[in-house]
Design an enzyme around this catalytic site. Structure first.
Site, short mmCIF file in Angstrom:
data_model
loop_
_atom_site.label_atom_id
_atom_site.label_comp_id
_atom_site.label_asym_id
_atom_site.label_seq_id
_atom_site.Cartn_x
_atom_site.Cartn_y
_atom_site.Cartn_z
N GLY A 127 5.71 -4.42 2.43
CA GLY A 127 5.54 -3.13 1.77
C GLY A 127 6.71 -2.80 0.88
O GLY A 127 7.75 -3.49 0.90
N PRO A 128 6.61 -1.78 0.07
CA PRO A 128 7.70 -1.40 -0.83
C PRO A 128 8.90 -0.88 -0.06
O PRO A 128 8.82 -0.58 1.13
CB PRO A 128 7.06 -0.30 -1.69
CG PRO A 128 5.96 0.25 -0.86
CD PRO A 128 5.43 -0.88 -0.05
N PRO A 129 10.04 -0.77 -0.74
CA PRO A 129 11.25 -0.28 -0.05
C PRO A 129 11.09 1.17 0.39
O PRO A 129 10.47 1.98 -0.29
CB PRO A 129 12.34 -0.42 -1.13
CG PRO A 129 11.80 -1.39 -2.12
CD PRO A 129 10.33 -1.22 -2.12
N VAL A 138 9.62 2.45 3.14
CA VAL A 138 8.43 2.91 3.87
C VAL A 138 8.61 2.81 5.37
O VAL A 138 7.70 3.20 6.12
CB VAL A 138 7.19 2.11 3.43
CG1 VAL A 138 6.90 2.37 1.97
CG2 VAL A 138 7.37 0.62 3.69
N LYS A 166 9.84 -0.16 7.32
CA LYS A 166 9.51 -1.44 7.96
C LYS A 166 10.52 -1.76 9.07
O LYS A 166 10.14 -2.18 10.17
CB LYS A 166 9.51 -2.55 6.91
CG LYS A 166 8.47 -2.37 5.82
CD LYS A 166 8.45 -3.53 4.85
CE LYS A 166 9.73 -3.65 4.07
NZ LYS A 166 9.96 -2.49 3.18
N THR A 167 11.81 -1.59 8.77
CA THR A 167 12.83 -1.90 9.78
C THR A 167 12.76 -0.92 10.94
O THR A 167 12.89 -1.32 12.12
CB THR A 167 14.22 -1.87 9.14
OG1 THR A 167 14.26 -2.77 8.03
CG2 THR A 167 15.29 -2.23 10.14
N SER A 205 -4.26 -5.79 -14.12
CA SER A 205 -5.08 -4.60 -13.90
C SER A 205 -5.30 -3.75 -15.13
O SER A 205 -6.03 -2.77 -15.09
CB SER A 205 -4.45 -3.73 -12.80
OG SER A 205 -3.16 -3.32 -13.20
N LYS A 226 -1.92 3.86 -7.18
CA LYS A 226 -2.49 4.23 -8.49
C LYS A 226 -3.30 5.52 -8.39
O LYS A 226 -3.21 6.41 -9.24
CB LYS A 226 -3.36 3.10 -9.01
CG LYS A 226 -2.60 1.82 -9.34
CD LYS A 226 -3.56 0.71 -9.75
CE LYS A 226 -2.82 -0.59 -10.04
NZ LYS A 226 -3.73 -1.70 -10.40
#
Length: 1103
Positions: free
Chosen positions: A605-607, A609, A611-612, A990, A1033
């Site tokens: 995922g993006p920074p 969010v 995860k860690t 896209s 989006k």
């Protein structure tokens, strides 16, 4: 060596012929007499005493050749008469030429020193070449033995004796030798090395002629070294008149008579006699000058002898031997010079005119002089106690002064003090130039005092070093004794035995596998037989230390409670429903199986969010130990597999270090940034990770350092990555990927209210203060400042808001409400202040230099201040700008009103994990049918533009662009496509539908509704393919107020399931499969729509 004092009481017998010659005013040819001739200077007939340093031995120089000699006239003195010599008290001289020749060829290794008694005066010299005064005469007699003697001369009697050759008092022109580094002082020997061939040849000639005298002057430049003086200003004008006592070749050994042609350098021993002053430079060594000796008639040719001339004239008269050859034409006089040094003009050397310097008269009994001399002697005593070298020099000086009292020779004492001191060159030269005895003594005392200070400092340093060494040796000796005593008493065992016992205790508490236990016993047995100082013992000890710190068989009890796990996940994170459900499923399987082996989870995922933090929550929910390490940029495979034990500083791998750190064999290990792992010359770490992460292999993971299989099957591995595209395919295949998408605005608002706000308020010291961040301010932050998918940037802004609020509270209330604690008293501990040095501008003009400052330190914790209850702070959207500055994003879309033809609205996914509304602009212009693309577009977007233009060209007639299907168009026009913003890189497929719609709008001159946005990839035949990042989006479209979104039909399920309803509210979604459907939707309200129904019907697109 003869003792000079032993000769004082002996009478030297001189033959009558010698007495007759000594009585005359000048030298005459004695005829065939075998008695050698001796010359004495008239001024030396007075009572004189010469004192020298320690007697030394020098080789006898070569025999003197026939040459003009100084005339020593007798004034008011008579030659002493001697009796017949006896064996005990007479220094016998050979009686014939053969004996004299043998004497000359013999090696005289001793120096003869002659003193004086009350009856007979004597002169002194310092070399064998000048001590035997008849050497020149012997050669003369020997060389002239074949010539017939003058008829009027009677043979001299057979009796002969020796007298001392004296040092000339007047020597107006000398060879000038520059001396480097330190000056010479009268009465003290000095050895110098001479390299100049001309100077070497001249010195050898001087030694042959029996005139070994020169002037030594100190060079002003300490860095230069020369044997000639080219400029009179390059040397000090005060030097010494020195005698060459002996010469040696530069490579060692005495210079021999037959080596005068080899001018490769020599070492000359100089003995200075007196001070002289340089008056003028005669020759500077550029080219040899020629000079001649004035010819004087011999007694045989002259008239009867006239009365003796005055002493001044007698000193300049020289008689020419009868057999002397006439001067050559080349020797005609060119440069006037004294007779005795005329031969030096044949060499390219420095010749100077000098005059003697006589010390000014002084009173030996003067109180000031005696006081300084006493102080010098006292300083000498102090230095002698510190420096053994000085002690030896003082002893030698005292021996040389036994005949006189040192207090009676203050000039010699001052010269000795300067000669033995290693002072500055200028200070030593000042001592040499001082003619006033009081000044000379004072300057010598200053030099000697500095020498005493240096000796004291050297002695102090030596004592300090010796004391430290002695202390360490003493400590080592006492420690060894203490160990021996304790070992004998049984109070303490040997260090190695204690270490082995520690390893055995560790191993007893572990459940080592059989293979590991065997290796442990072998290594322990090896350590028992190794000496502690051996290098192998250190390697073995470290290995056993690591082997016994791995938690073999030790694990933490796991908690598979679903309710507990759900509570922990909801407490730490808001939203992320899919991720939480997957984790609960994972725990449910582990609860039923009793283990979670074989599972590797990867969060992508993006920074920002979380995860860690999700990995930490899983570890807390399972009651497992947590260890994290990052592999981003890792290029060394040894970090994954460990180093070989033979390497210096070898360490096991990261996973082994993790097991040692956590102390259990079932931790949760988080491997961060696996998508950024590198590859270098030290191997491929991604390939090494396969063995560690593969469930089929990690039950026997083999580390290079441990070299025993380690079971990693009970370790739960969790990996994180920003994108899955850069993860190596074999490694990605072994992971279960869970996508962690960004948060929507509603989720960010709740996260800010429940998590970020309280944390920032407490970190800013406003936990109990009435400072509130209003919800509308949070919404403004999310919409105009923090549009990223994660909440990291939002957290930074909230922290900034509360810090600003804290600053305003402190400034408004002032220091009275928050007083500073008093400075600790002087009894507290202080350390050296490490404040930066002031700038140059601050220090210029400062009269008081800054003293060394020290800073007080303490161990007491500072207590926080409570904000008064009367303080109330509210941050809303109105005053938010005062805390975080102007908005970063000013508007959500570029075109609010209806754009011109050729502009469509697309949806993109930015690199920071957020979505964006991106317009596509197209324009046509005269040209050659080229397509130009700008806006920092990637290769995929460029291909999408080419595909879109090709599709439009192929359907130009259906779109109404051309009137005939075969009509050629765009051959003379160029098309330019641009996608703002130009500084942001754009990549991905896209934008295909948006680019094609812009082409159709441009070429048909039809506007597109700005409330319609689209995303999707197109194929060459017009199919619309699915894309990613739809959640971000759609969130961007919702924020921009988009009312209709055209999306690929293949993404319907993704949108309906993953996009929150709050985001989809107010947006109409149109799912398409072909570009014809896109055009029908885009131009629904335009006249072009009627033509499209006929030429490009939707039914045809669905077939």
């Amino acid at each position: 060596m003869w003792n000079s004092r032993s000769l004082l009481g002996k009478r030297l017998h001189v033959c009558p012929t010698t007495r007759n010659h000594l009585a005359g005013p000048h030298i005459t040819d004695p005829g065939p007499s075998k008695c050698p001739r001796y010359v004495l200077e008239s001024q030396y007939t007075c009572r004189r005493s010469f004192a020298f340093a320690t007697p030394r031995e020098y080789p006898r120089p070569s025999r003197s050749l026939r040459s003009p000699r100084w005339i020593n006239g007798r004034q008011n003195g008579k030659a002493s008469k001697s009796d017949k010599p006896d064996i005990e008290g007479t220094l016998a001289v050979p009686q014939d030429a053969a004996d004299i020749k043998n004497t000359d060829d013999a090696d005289f290794g001793s120096e003869v020193q002659l003193g004086e008694d009350s009856d007979e005066p004597a002169s002194s010299t310092s070399s064998a070449s000048s001590s035997v005064g008849g050497s020149g005469g012997n050669d003369e007699n020997s060389s002239s033995s074949s010539s017939p003697p003058p008829p009027h001369r009677d043979p001299p009697p057979a009796t002969s004796a020796i007298t001392k050759q004296s040092v000339p008092e007047q020597y107006p022109q000398v060879l000038a030798l520059p001396i480097a580094r330190r000056p010479l002082f009268p009465g003290f020997y000095k050895a110098v090395v001479i390299r100049n061939p001309a100077v070497v040849a001249a010195i050898k000639e001087m030694m042959k002629r029996g005139q070994p005298y020169l002037g030594a002057f100190l060079l002003k430049d300490e860095n230069t070294d020369s044997d000639i003086i080219t400029d009179i200003n390059s040397v000090h004008n005060v030097g010494v008149f020195a005698q060459i006592t002996s010469i040696f070749s530069a490579t060692g050994g005495a210079a021999k008579e037959g080596e005068e042609g080899k001018d490769d350098g020599l070492t000359a021993v100089l003995y200075p006699h007196r001070r002289i002053q340089l008056t003028s430079l005669v020759t500077s060594g550029e080219a040899p000058a020629t000079a001649t000796v004035e010819q004087v008639t011999t007694e045989a040719e002259a008239a009867p002898p006239s009365p003796s001339p005055p002493a001044e004239e007698s000193e300049s008269q020289v008689t020419k031997p009868a057999d002397s050859p006439p001067p050559s034409p080349a020797a005609q006089p060119n440069i006037p010079s004294p007779l005795q040094t005329s031969f030096l003009h044949n060499y390219a050397i420095s010749i100077v005119n000098v005059e003697n310097l006589v010390p000014l008269p002084y009173n030996k009994d003067d109180q000031y002089v005696r006081a300084i001399m006493s102080e010098i002697v006292s300083v000498f005593k102090d230095i002698a106690q510190l420096n053994p070298l000085f002690r030896d020099q003082i002893t030698n000086f005292s021996i040389s002064q036994v005949s006189t009292n040192v207090f009676d020779e203050p000039d010699k004492l001052a010269d000795f003090a300067a000669a033995v001191s290693a002072g500055e060159v200028g200070e030593l030269q000042d001592v040499l130039e001082s003619l006033v005895i009081e000044d000379r003594l004072r300057k010598a005392l200053l030099v000697l005092k500095k020498e005493l200070i240096n000796a004291q400092l050297q002695s102090k340093i030596s004592r300090d070093v010796d004391s430290k060494i002695a202390k360490r040796q003493r400590e080592y000796y006492l420690m060894e004794q203490l160990k021996g005593i304790k070992k004998e008493l049984g109070m303490e065992s040997d260090g190695k035995d204690k270490l082995i016992e520690k390893f055995k205790e560790r191993a007893a508490s572990l459940k080592m596998p059989e293979g590991v236990r065997k290796v442990f016993d072998e290594e322990l047995n090896k350590l028992m037989h190794l000496e502690p100082a051996a290098s192998e013992a250190n390697v073995t000890r470290n290995y056993l230390d690591w082997l016994t710190q791995i938690p073999w068989g030790q694990h933490s009890p796991e908690n598979y409670s679903i309710a507990h796990a759900k509570e922990v996940l909801d407490e730490d994170h808001y939203g992320l429903k899919d991720v939480k459900d997957r984790i609960l499923e994972f725990l449910a399987v582990g609860k039923l199986r009793g283990t979670v082996e074989g599972k590797i989870i990867c969060f992508v995922g993006p920074p920002g969010v979380g995860k860690t933090s999700i990995g930490k929550s899983i570890a807390r929910a399972l009651n497992r130990q947590f260890f994290r390490f990052s592999v981003g940029g890792l290029t060394d495979v040894a970090e994954i597999k460990g180093h070989r034990r033979t390497y210096v500083g070898a360490l096991p791998s990261k996973i082994i270090q993790a097991l040692k750190r956590v102390g259990t064999e079932n931790p949760l290990v988080l491997i961060d940034e696996v998508d950024k792992i590198g590859r270098g010359i030290n191997g491929d770490p991604a390939s090494a990770l396969l063995e560690m992460l593969d469930p089929e292999q990690n039950n026997a993971f083999l580390d290079h350092y441990m070299d025993v299989p380690v079971d990693l099957s009970r370790v739960l591995f969790v990996c994180t990555a920003n994108v899955a595209d850069t993860i190596p395919a074999p490694l990605l295949d072994r992971m279960e990927v869970l996508e962690v998408s960004g948060y929507v605005s509603e989720e960010k608002s709740v996260i800010a209210d429940k998590y970020l706000g309280p944390q920032a308020r407490e970190a800013s010291g406003l936990k109990n203060a009435d400072v509130i961040l209003e919800p509308d301010a949070v919404d403004t932050l999310i919409k105009y400042y923090c549009r990223e998918s994660g909440v990291r940037n939002l957290k930074k802004h909230i922290d900034k808001i509360y810090r600003k609020a804290a600053l305003k509270i402190v400034q408004d209330l002032g220091e009275d409400a928050f007083p500073e604690e008093p400075v600790p008293d002087q009894a507290s501990k202080t350390v050296e202040s490490m404040e930066p040095a002031p700038s140059v501008s601050d220090t210029v003009g400062s009269k008081n230099p800054k003293k060394e400052e020290r800073t007080h330190v303490t161990t007491e914790q500072r207590k926080p201040f409570d904000v008064p209850s009367s303080v109330h702070v509210r941050i809303n959207s109105g005053n938010l700008k005062e805390y975080v500055g102007p908005p970063v994003y000013h508007k959500d879309r570029m075109y609010v009103k209806s754009p011109p033809p050729g502009v469509s609205t697309g949806l993109g996914y930015l690199g920071n994990g957020s979505g964006a509304v991106m317009p596509v602009e197209a324009m046509s212009m005269p040209g050659k049918g080229n397509l130009q693309l700008t806006g920092k577009l990637g290769e995929v977007i460029r291909e999408s533009a080419q595909i879109g233009l090709s599709w439009v060209k192929g359907h130009a007639f259906e779109l109404g662009i051309t009137k005939d299907p075969s009509e050629q168009w765009l051959n003379e026009r160029d098309v330019h496509v641009h996608m703002p913003e130009g500084s942001i890189g754009k990549e991905g497929p896209s934008a295909g539908t948006a680019i094609l719609s812009a082409f159709v709008s441009l070429l048909t001159n039809t506007r597109i509704d700005p409330d319609v946005a689209m995303t999707g990839e197109i194929s060459l035949v017009g199919q619309v393919l699915p894309v990613g990042g739809l959640k971000e989006k759609i969130l961007a479209a919702h924020r921009a107020g988009i009312k209709t979104i055209i999306a690929p039909g293949a993404n319907r399920a993704d949108i309906e399931e993953n996009v929150p309803e709050s985001v989809k509210t107010g947006i109409r979604f149109v799912y398409v499969e072909d570009v014809r459907e896109v055009l029908h939707e885009v131009f629904r309200s335009q006249s072009l729509h009627e033509r499209l129904k006929q030429t490009l019907p939707i039914e045809q697109a669905n077939q």
